[in-house]
Design an enzyme around this catalytic site. Sequence first.
Site, PDB file in Angstrom:
ATOM      1  N   THR A  41       9.216   7.820  -2.978  1.00  0.00           N
ATOM      2  CA  THR A  41       8.414   6.624  -2.727  1.00  0.00           C
ATOM      3  C   THR A  41       9.268   5.363  -2.729  1.00  0.00           C
ATOM      4  O   THR A  41       9.162   4.526  -1.833  1.00  0.00           O
ATOM      5  CB  THR A  41       7.323   6.510  -3.812  1.00  0.00           C
ATOM      6  OG1 THR A  41       6.561   7.710  -3.800  1.00  0.00           O
ATOM      7  CG2 THR A  41       6.421   5.323  -3.554  1.00  0.00           C
ATOM      8  N   CYS A  42      10.102   5.207  -3.731  1.00  0.00           N
ATOM      9  CA  CYS A  42      10.857   3.964  -3.885  1.00  0.00           C
ATOM     10  C   CYS A  42      11.662   3.654  -2.637  1.00  0.00           C
ATOM     11  O   CYS A  42      11.611   2.545  -2.103  1.00  0.00           O
ATOM     12  CB  CYS A  42      11.769   4.069  -5.109  1.00  0.00           C
ATOM     13  SG  CYS A  42      12.858   2.667  -5.281  1.00  0.00           S
ATOM     14  N   GLY A 176      -6.428  -5.605  -6.570  1.00  0.00           N
ATOM     15  CA  GLY A 176      -5.847  -6.783  -7.223  1.00  0.00           C
ATOM     16  C   GLY A 176      -4.619  -6.470  -8.050  1.00  0.00           C
ATOM     17  O   GLY A 176      -4.134  -7.318  -8.794  1.00  0.00           O
ATOM     18  N   GLU A 182       1.416  -8.130  -3.794  1.00  0.00           N
ATOM     19  CA  GLU A 182       2.682  -8.293  -3.061  1.00  0.00           C
ATOM     20  C   GLU A 182       2.446  -8.254  -1.553  1.00  0.00           C
ATOM     21  O   GLU A 182       2.979  -9.092  -0.809  1.00  0.00           O
ATOM     22  CB  GLU A 182       3.662  -7.196  -3.484  1.00  0.00           C
ATOM     23  CG  GLU A 182       4.164  -7.395  -4.909  1.00  0.00           C
ATOM     24  CD  GLU A 182       5.039  -6.262  -5.430  1.00  0.00           C
ATOM     25  OE1 GLU A 182       5.806  -6.495  -6.380  1.00  0.00           O
ATOM     26  OE2 GLU A 182       4.970  -5.134  -4.892  1.00  0.00           O
ATOM     27  N   ARG A 199     -12.541  -6.017  -7.290  1.00  0.00           N
ATOM     28  CA  ARG A 199     -13.674  -5.934  -8.210  1.00  0.00           C
ATOM     29  C   ARG A 199     -13.534  -6.944  -9.351  1.00  0.00           C
ATOM     30  O   ARG A 199     -14.504  -7.523  -9.814  1.00  0.00           O
ATOM     31  CB  ARG A 199     -13.711  -4.518  -8.797  1.00  0.00           C
ATOM     32  CG  ARG A 199     -14.947  -4.204  -9.614  1.00  0.00           C
ATOM     33  CD  ARG A 199     -14.729  -2.927 -10.404  1.00  0.00           C
ATOM     34  NE  ARG A 199     -14.262  -1.817  -9.579  1.00  0.00           N
ATOM     35  CZ  ARG A 199     -15.054  -0.938  -8.977  1.00  0.00           C
ATOM     36  NH1 ARG A 199     -16.348  -1.049  -9.096  1.00  0.00           N
ATOM     37  NH2 ARG A 199     -14.542   0.044  -8.254  1.00  0.00           N
ATOM     38  N   ARG A 205      -4.659  -7.411 -13.456  1.00  0.00           N
ATOM     39  CA  ARG A 205      -5.138  -7.007 -14.783  1.00  0.00           C
ATOM     40  C   ARG A 205      -3.962  -6.409 -15.572  1.00  0.00           C
ATOM     41  O   ARG A 205      -3.146  -5.672 -15.045  1.00  0.00           O
ATOM     42  CB  ARG A 205      -6.247  -5.962 -14.612  1.00  0.00           C
ATOM     43  CG  ARG A 205      -6.975  -5.618 -15.870  1.00  0.00           C
ATOM     44  CD  ARG A 205      -8.329  -4.998 -15.535  1.00  0.00           C
ATOM     45  NE  ARG A 205      -8.196  -3.877 -14.586  1.00  0.00           N
ATOM     46  CZ  ARG A 205      -8.013  -2.613 -14.945  1.00  0.00           C
ATOM     47  NH1 ARG A 205      -7.933  -2.282 -16.213  1.00  0.00           N
ATOM     48  NH2 ARG A 205      -7.918  -1.651 -14.038  1.00  0.00           N
ATOM     49  N   GLY A 262      -4.847   1.359  -6.316  1.00  0.00           N
ATOM     50  CA  GLY A 262      -4.266   2.120  -7.421  1.00  0.00           C
ATOM     51  C   GLY A 262      -3.591   3.381  -6.924  1.00  0.00           C
ATOM     52  O   GLY A 262      -3.649   3.709  -5.729  1.00  0.00           O
ATOM     53  N   ASP A 303       6.364   9.194 -12.079  1.00  0.00           N
ATOM     54  CA  ASP A 303       4.964   8.780 -11.889  1.00  0.00           C
ATOM     55  C   ASP A 303       3.975   9.917 -12.122  1.00  0.00           C
ATOM     56  O   ASP A 303       2.814   9.657 -12.461  1.00  0.00           O
ATOM     57  CB  ASP A 303       4.753   8.252 -10.466  1.00  0.00           C
ATOM     58  CG  ASP A 303       5.331   6.863 -10.267  1.00  0.00           C
ATOM     59  OD1 ASP A 303       6.047   6.380 -11.162  1.00  0.00           O
ATOM     60  OD2 ASP A 303       5.070   6.268  -9.199  1.00  0.00           O
ATOM     61  N   HIS A 436      22.543 -26.220 -16.809  1.00  0.00           N
ATOM     62  CA  HIS A 436      21.876 -27.259 -16.049  1.00  0.00           C
ATOM     63  C   HIS A 436      22.538 -27.455 -14.696  1.00  0.00           C
ATOM     64  O   HIS A 436      23.770 -27.371 -14.624  1.00  0.00           O
ATOM     65  CB  HIS A 436      21.931 -28.569 -16.854  1.00  0.00           C
ATOM     66  CG  HIS A 436      21.176 -29.686 -16.235  1.00  0.00           C
ATOM     67  ND1 HIS A 436      19.802 -29.718 -16.190  1.00  0.00           N
ATOM     68  CD2 HIS A 436      21.617 -30.812 -15.608  1.00  0.00           C
ATOM     69  CE1 HIS A 436      19.416 -30.837 -15.579  1.00  0.00           C
ATOM     70  NE2 HIS A 436      20.500 -31.500 -15.227  1.00  0.00           N
TER      71      HIS A 436
HETATM   72  C1  LIG Z   1       4.322  -0.004  -2.403  1.00  0.00           C
HETATM   73  C2  LIG Z   1       5.053   0.317  -3.679  1.00  0.00           C
HETATM   74  C3  LIG Z   1       5.916  -0.593  -4.224  1.00  0.00           C
HETATM   75  C4  LIG Z   1       6.610  -0.304  -5.392  1.00  0.00           C
HETATM   76  N1  LIG Z   1       7.460  -1.249  -5.891  1.00  0.00           N
HETATM   77  C5  LIG Z   1       8.183  -0.974  -6.998  1.00  0.00           C
HETATM   78  C6  LIG Z   1       9.128  -1.912  -7.502  1.00  0.00           C
HETATM   79  O1  LIG Z   1       9.280  -3.004  -6.957  1.00  0.00           O
HETATM   80  N2  LIG Z   1       9.861  -1.571  -8.579  1.00  0.00           N
HETATM   81  C7  LIG Z   1       9.701  -0.346  -9.207  1.00  0.00           C
HETATM   82  O2  LIG Z   1      10.417  -0.075 -10.171  1.00  0.00           O
HETATM   83  N3  LIG Z   1       8.789   0.543  -8.766  1.00  0.00           N
HETATM   84  C8  LIG Z   1       8.035   0.267  -7.682  1.00  0.00           C
HETATM   85  N4  LIG Z   1       7.149   1.188  -7.208  1.00  0.00           N
HETATM   86  C9  LIG Z   1       6.953   2.444  -7.974  1.00  0.00           C
HETATM   87  C10 LIG Z   1       8.073   3.438  -7.662  1.00  0.00           C
HETATM   88  O3  LIG Z   1       8.155   3.666  -6.281  1.00  0.00           O
HETATM   89  C11 LIG Z   1       7.783   4.733  -8.402  1.00  0.00           C
HETATM   90  O4  LIG Z   1       7.630   4.457  -9.772  1.00  0.00           O
HETATM   91  C12 LIG Z   1       8.918   5.742  -8.245  1.00  0.00           C
HETATM   92  O5  LIG Z   1       9.171   6.034  -6.897  1.00  0.00           O
HETATM   93  C13 LIG Z   1       8.558   7.030  -9.004  1.00  0.00           C
HETATM   94  O6  LIG Z   1       9.551   8.007  -8.802  1.00  0.00           O
HETATM   95  P1  LIG Z   1       9.196   9.541  -8.939  1.00  0.00           P
HETATM   96  O7  LIG Z   1      10.496  10.269  -8.909  1.00  0.00           O
HETATM   97  O8  LIG Z   1       8.285   9.762 -10.079  1.00  0.00           O
HETATM   98  O9  LIG Z   1       8.341   9.903  -7.633  1.00  0.00           O
HETATM   99  P2  LIG Z   1       8.581   9.619  -6.108  1.00  0.00           P
HETATM  100  O10 LIG Z   1       9.681   8.674  -5.862  1.00  0.00           O
HETATM  101  O11 LIG Z   1       7.252   9.313  -5.542  1.00  0.00           O
HETATM  102  O12 LIG Z   1       9.073  11.026  -5.531  1.00  0.00           O
HETATM  103  C14 LIG Z   1       8.254  12.152  -5.497  1.00  0.00           C
HETATM  104  C15 LIG Z   1       8.692  13.023  -4.337  1.00  0.00           C
HETATM  105  O13 LIG Z   1       8.098  14.306  -4.451  1.00  0.00           O
HETATM  106  C16 LIG Z   1       7.783  14.778  -3.160  1.00  0.00           C
HETATM  107  N5  LIG Z   1       6.776  15.833  -3.333  1.00  0.00           N
HETATM  108  C17 LIG Z   1       5.525  15.702  -3.846  1.00  0.00           C
HETATM  109  N6  LIG Z   1       4.941  16.914  -3.944  1.00  0.00           N
HETATM  110  C18 LIG Z   1       5.841  17.818  -3.497  1.00  0.00           C
HETATM  111  C19 LIG Z   1       5.838  19.237  -3.366  1.00  0.00           C
HETATM  112  N7  LIG Z   1       4.788  19.959  -3.736  1.00  0.00           N
HETATM  113  N8  LIG Z   1       6.941  19.856  -2.872  1.00  0.00           N
HETATM  114  C20 LIG Z   1       8.021  19.141  -2.485  1.00  0.00           C
HETATM  115  N9  LIG Z   1       8.079  17.789  -2.589  1.00  0.00           N
HETATM  116  C21 LIG Z   1       7.018  17.147  -3.099  1.00  0.00           C
HETATM  117  C22 LIG Z   1       7.286  13.524  -2.448  1.00  0.00           C
HETATM  118  O14 LIG Z   1       7.331  13.685  -1.054  1.00  0.00           O
HETATM  119  C23 LIG Z   1       8.281  12.488  -2.962  1.00  0.00           C
HETATM  120  O15 LIG Z   1       9.408  12.391  -2.137  1.00  0.00           O
HETATM  121  C24 LIG Z   1       6.437   0.940  -6.033  1.00  0.00           C
HETATM  122  C25 LIG Z   1       5.555   1.881  -5.495  1.00  0.00           C
HETATM  123  C26 LIG Z   1       4.860   1.582  -4.331  1.00  0.00           C
HETATM  124  C27 LIG Z   1       3.920   2.593  -3.760  1.00  0.00           C
END
Ligand SMILES: Cc1cc2nc3c(=O)[nH]c(=O)nc-3n(C[C@H](O)[C@H](O)[C@H](O)COP(=O)(O)OP(=O)(O)OC[C@H]3O[C@@H](n4cnc5c(N)ncnc54)[C@H](O)[C@@H]3O)c2cc1C
Length: 458
Positions: A41-42, A176, A182, A199, A205, A262, A303, A436
């Site tokens: 996701t990141c 919200g 953002e 809401r 929040r 969310g 996450d 400053h």
């Molecule tokens: C729009 C947005 C903006 C954000 N901005 C920020 C920010 O500014 N700063 C910050 O710190 N965090 C931010 N975040 C949160 C951040 O992206 C996440 O906290 C982070 O990516 C979590 O990492 P993760 O490794 O838990 O999961 P993820 O990075 O989501 O990786 C999970 C991976 O698992 C894969 N997957 C899922 N199920 C399967 C399966 N069954 N088999 C194979 N692959 C699978 C998915 O495709 C994905 O690639 C943001 C999130 C979003 C949605």
Amino acid sequence: MAFDCDLFVIGAGSGGVRAARVAAGHGAKVIVAEEFRVGGTCVIRGCVPKKLLVYASRFADEFAAAAGFGWTLEPPRFDWPTLVEAKDREIARLSAAYRAGLDAAGAALIEERATVVDPHTLRLSGGRTVGARHILVATGARPEPPTNFPGLELAISSNEVFDLPVFPQRLLVVGGGFIAVEFACLFAKLGAEVTQVMRADNVLRGFDDDMRVGLRDELRRAGVRLRFGVLPTRFERRGDALLATLSDGGSLTVDQALAATGRRPNTGGLGLEAAGVALDVTGAVAVDERSASNVPSIHAVGDVTNRVNLTPVAIREGHALADHLFGGGKGVVDHYDVPNAVFASPEIGAVGLTEAEALRRFAAVDVYLADFRPMKATLGGGDERAIMKVVVDGVSDRVVGVHILAREAAEMIQALAIAIKMGATKADFDATMALHPTAGEELVTMRAPTRRHRRPAT
Ligand SMILES: Cc1cc2nc3c(=O)[nH]c(=O)nc-3n(C[C@H](O)[C@H](O)[C@H](O)COP(=O)(O)OP(=O)(O)OC[C@H]3O[C@@H](n4cnc5c(N)ncnc54)[C@H](O)[C@@H]3O)c2cc1C
């Protein structure tokens, strides 16, 4: 029993990739499965592309301020497809770097969906099964749509917003939280007519109330039409546009509706329940402080555990787990005083407790607050404000929270988080010389508390 690997990681996102690389570095045989794009996701549809769009949006303020500093500009023009293409190039580069990192560490990558069959077996979408000594669930979270209503399927989520082929001149943002705020802010700065409904009676929040009020005002200044206590009840297609009916009886026509209400841990259809893995009420994998589930061979980070849903936390958890399983590390991650930000313009940076949280925890709380017009606005124009807030435990003098609404607030907070983690007191802040002229100097020059809370003795 012979397994195909020591560690099977489901998900090549922030947490999974770090765990895989570190485990492989400890000599473990590691396989990573990714069903979408390496980086998670990141990199692909979160922090990185979002920040690139935020940077793009901030030129609007710079162009507007330039005249006050003597510049004359042709009316600037913005081209959305050019930005999307440039963003795509950068995330492709980063995704390739993640892939190369796995390769260099010796972790094998399988680009398929993986599901859990039992505590030591996985099934890949191609049909193959794999045996693993340890399984790491690092599948992240996915957008959680609002409660269903007719036409909801016409809305997009944050997954799609980065790749819209056409710039949405009229955008409805539902939600919200920080992601909704953002996007509302950045699209407004890029020139869209943005309406944001939610809401709640204010944005963000869980954030400090002074920051919430301050950012609400800044969003309005940016042109976002905020509607509190209002949600959509119906979306209908009207040619290329969308007619949104709202719960207060009003309606509006927009080009896109972005539902950002969310995120939910990505545990659906993974086979975890069948393998005996306990989930919590939010659907997250329930883990202990070492990221272990109730099934000894199955672990989870990031996450999908719904602890602190930020990239650096997922990375730290993945690293700690790999050290624990294969390098003799303790595996525990400290989730306190995690700095966080809202990349609106101006942005919020925060670390530690809000004033309300401090009041629940401490008998005496002192709050130092500075609300001022940033220096750049004096020539640049506009009525942007900056707010700095320091929350102090009135008994120990320890600074327990810092909240900033200002340009570059996140950068300031990242540095300040070190002091907070070290247990800095207000006296330490006072002893620090100001730099400053900066906005940050306010943090060390606030002498008298703005609010003094004392809980009466019972
Ligand atoms: C729009 C947005 C903006 C954000 N901005 C920020 C920010 O500014 N700063 C910050 O710190 N965090 C931010 N975040 C949160 C951040 O992206 C996440 O906290 C982070 O990516 C979590 O990492 P993760 O490794 O838990 O999961 P993820 O990075 O989501 O990786 C999970 C991976 O698992 C894969 N997957 C899922 N199920 C399967 C399966 N069954 N088999 C194979 N692959 C699978 C998915 O495709 C994905 O690639 C943001 C999130 C979003 C949605």
